[in-house]
Design an enzyme around this catalytic site. Sequence first.
Site, PDB file in Angstrom:
ATOM      1  N   HIS A 374       0.741  -0.987  -0.009  1.00 16.66           N
ATOM      2  CA  HIS A 374      -0.088  -0.056  -0.026  1.00 16.66           C
ATOM      3  C   HIS A 374       0.905   1.132  -0.045  1.00 16.66           C
ATOM      4  O   HIS A 374       0.760   2.227  -0.827  1.00 16.66           O
ATOM      5  CB  HIS A 374      -0.864   0.149   1.273  1.00 16.66           C
ATOM      6  CG  HIS A 374      -1.799   0.880   1.446  1.00 16.66           C
ATOM      7  ND1 HIS A 374      -2.818   0.805   2.460  1.00 16.66           N
ATOM      8  CD2 HIS A 374      -2.038   2.024   0.408  1.00 16.66           C
ATOM      9  CE1 HIS A 374      -3.663   2.014   2.487  1.00 16.66           C
ATOM     10  NE2 HIS A 374      -3.294   2.544   1.234  1.00 16.66           N
ATOM     11  N   ASP A 639       4.596 -10.600 -12.028  1.00 17.26           N
ATOM     12  CA  ASP A 639       4.497 -11.990 -11.440  1.00 17.26           C
ATOM     13  C   ASP A 639       4.904 -13.121 -12.420  1.00 17.26           C
ATOM     14  O   ASP A 639       5.390 -14.100 -11.927  1.00 17.26           O
ATOM     15  CB  ASP A 639       2.987 -12.015 -11.403  1.00 17.26           C
ATOM     16  CG  ASP A 639       2.406 -11.604 -10.010  1.00 17.26           C
ATOM     17  OD1 ASP A 639       3.052 -11.767  -9.077  1.00 17.26           O
ATOM     18  OD2 ASP A 639       1.507 -10.845 -10.068  1.00 17.26           O
ATOM     19  N   CYS A 686       2.401  -4.934 -19.223  1.00 15.80           N
ATOM     20  CA  CYS A 686       2.145  -3.886 -18.082  1.00 15.80           C
ATOM     21  C   CYS A 686       2.812  -4.046 -16.865  1.00 15.80           C
ATOM     22  O   CYS A 686       2.636  -3.427 -15.791  1.00 15.80           O
ATOM     23  CB  CYS A 686       0.700  -3.869 -17.729  1.00 15.80           C
ATOM     24  SG  CYS A 686      -0.123  -5.499 -17.175  1.00 15.80           S
TER      25      CYS A 686
HETATM   26  C1  PEP Z   1       2.238  -7.913 -12.875  1.00 13.63           C
HETATM   27  O1  PEP Z   1       2.355  -8.853 -11.977  1.00 13.63           O
HETATM   28  O2  PEP Z   1       3.273  -7.597 -13.676  1.00 13.63           O
HETATM   29  C2  PEP Z   1       1.425  -6.747 -12.609  1.00 13.63           C
HETATM   30  C3  PEP Z   1       1.230  -5.768 -13.479  1.00 13.63           C
HETATM   31  O3  PEP Z   1       0.389  -6.929 -11.729  1.00 13.63           O
HETATM   32  P1  PEP Z   1       0.766  -6.461 -10.226  1.00 13.63           P
HETATM   33  O4  PEP Z   1       1.983  -5.786 -10.301  1.00 13.63           O
HETATM   34  O5  PEP Z   1      -0.324  -5.623  -9.755  1.00 13.63           O
HETATM   35  O6  PEP Z   1       0.672  -7.795  -9.522  1.00 13.63           O
HETATM   36 MG    MG Z   2       0.141  -9.368 -10.938  1.00 10.21          MG
END
Ligand code: PEP
Ligand code: MG
Length: 770
Positions: A374, A639, A686
């Site tokens: 957060h 991830d 992303c």
């Molecule tokens: C990712 O996993 O690359 C992603 C964009 O999601 P988050 O970072 O919110 O897990």
């Molecule tokens: Mg993710």
Amino acid sequence: MPLAANVGDGERMISTLRRIIQAVNDAPDLEAALALLVRELRAAMATDVCTIYLRDRAAGRLVFRATEGLNRDRVGQFSLGMDEGLVGWVASREEPLNLEEADQHPRFQLIPDLGEEPFSTFLGAPIIHQRDLLGVLVVQQTARRRFSNDEESFLVTISAQLAGVIAHAEATGAVLSPTAGQFGDGARFVGVAGSPGIAIGEGVVLSPNADLEAVPSRQCEDRKAELRAFRAALARVRDDIEVVAENLREELSPEDHALFGVYLTILDDSSLGGEVAALIKAGEWAQGALSQVMLRHIRHFERMEHSYLRERAVDVRDLGTRVLAYLQDDQRERRQMPAKTVLVAEELTASVLGEVPRECLVGVVSMRGSANSHAAILARSMGIPAAVGVADLPMNRLEGLPVVVDGYNGRVYVNPHSQVRRRFELLQAEDTALTEELKALINLPCETLDGVRAPLWANTGVSADIQRARDNGAEGVGLYRTEVGFLLRDRFPSEEEQRQIYREQLDKLAPSPVTMRTLDVGGDKSLPYFPIEEDNPFLGWRGIRVTLDHPEIFLTQVRAMLKANEGLGNLRILLPMITNLEELEEARLLIARCHDEVLAEGFTQPLPPVGVMIEVPAAVYLARALAERADFLSVGSNDLTQYLLAVDRNNPRVAGLYQPLHPAVLTALKTVVDAAHDAGKTVSICGELAGDPVAAPLLVAMGFDQLSMNAGNLLRVKSVLRSLSLSDIQFMVDRLGHYRSAIQISTQVEALLRDNGLERFVRTGDRAQQ
Ligand code: PEP
Ligand code: MG
């Protein structure tokens, strides 16, 4: 019974080991722990001498820190060079040394100053924590003897456990050496990048509310005022307790009720209150004095044999915490923040962040937390450089010290050497100049020199992000993390609340597309009002798994999105953590159901495109099938990297292994791009990788249709892409299978950037120090 008599008796050895470790862990401080260890170890191994040397980083020496059998007067005074004598030999080779005839070893040297006799037998083990040598543990003996393999492994085991105790002592601020305590020559601590940028300022330690253990020691300026504050806090606690006592008068027996009186006397001047006052008069601030006295007594009570007395520790802690809470209230009101505050906290919460006026806050550092916590998200959206998860930070000693935060790389420099400081001042100035200069690119298209268009989109979370996205010329939003709106509340937001939040995002960017991800909690993102406790959260209940199990949450959210889209039509819906086709089918059915419902309510927009996030290896292999059934794909490289490399993205211990440019990761990305295009669908990326100026050219060359990133990186990436010909980098994509390491790949792209005059984009923060 000495260990020597028990060689081969494994069980007894383990129980001796356990007993010693327990005693060491229970010791009140590091000095006591070391003294106890050498005493116990000498007895257990039935030997003449047991000694601990600890490394003084600043001096680059091994300091004689505890002994049983040698001259104790020299403890803390005597030291050896890092490769001096047998002890130095153990340190430099980082492995145990077991010598029956130590005096025959070429490195042998007698140190009469320590009271050393010609000890002929020597067994030494290095003390190592996470590849870092902390010291050497030694046993010696006059009579010739061969320490057995079991004894050697016993010493190695103790030493490994001791390493944890010492590392913990360092982290919690127990001073290891006079120079280390003052960070005489500067110190660097490693965490995780929380928010990009460089901050140079003064450390301000904010403790969590009323936690006695988290109060830093600090000299006060006005002893009288501190004393007054302490007495006022005491009076308020007394009042509170008297009210409680009065309320319970009917309920308790007179004997039990009398306990309240006893309770209150703990704080009298003749008792602990007097000790606190004495410390304040000696110059300690009220909170520090209170915490030190209370903790000393709590530890004392906790060690008592008698259970009744042991329980008194709870009373003392409760009282101390109450007084501290009042003191903190009072002192927060009186506190003046330095003009350039680097906020240091164990855990950064929104309320802690809110304690520093925005105009004074230049950087933040936290011991806990992760890139997705957060606080990191908030810091990013406020544009404040942050390093989080700096687990070994001796937080309580940072108050008032110069601190540099390298938010690009998650590093913290305390009391930096003037050269280090100058380097960062330079980097900071370059950063500012670059940001100014890049503004000229805002309205120019992102197109390579050879004419390839590369749309740059933004990632958003808090509502201010959408404005930053526009200000930086984003052509769309590739990832709106809807969970941020959920994290900032103390309950699930209603459909109407969500509709309004989503409407703002869609409206501000219309007609450009805004990709809204459905609620992605679990893993490291937990809602305070919806706790998920699991042993293995990243492999547990997260992302789409949670929302499919709670259709009421999913349906409310999707309905809110669809309604927010009315009259705009720029919504795209994105599903996180998909690992199989069934999840996609199920989610699509629910979305279709919502759509029917909102149409029935009179809304008119057609069903928006629905995309799948590719974040786990299974989805890479299923990419073609997923792409056929979805409207678009979006790779979550954060991830995906963590799951492909089996490296927790938030664990600083393995941060060096978290390599998004690893050839395996890049090969997976290419597989996904090809699968999406084969199915006739678009694919974006992303994760943080998209915003890395070094990675971006590779990603465009791979064929990603959009790169979506933190708005702060957008113009940097645009500048790099506009200065390169894609044909210059295409060969790297074509021969991805030939690369053997991430460093090989980054070196090659960096060389290309340098050759094209883009060197300044290679150096974000201080890569040299990684
Ligand atoms: C990712 O996993 O690359 C992603 C964009 O999601 P988050 O970072 O919110 O897990
Ligand atoms: Mg993710």
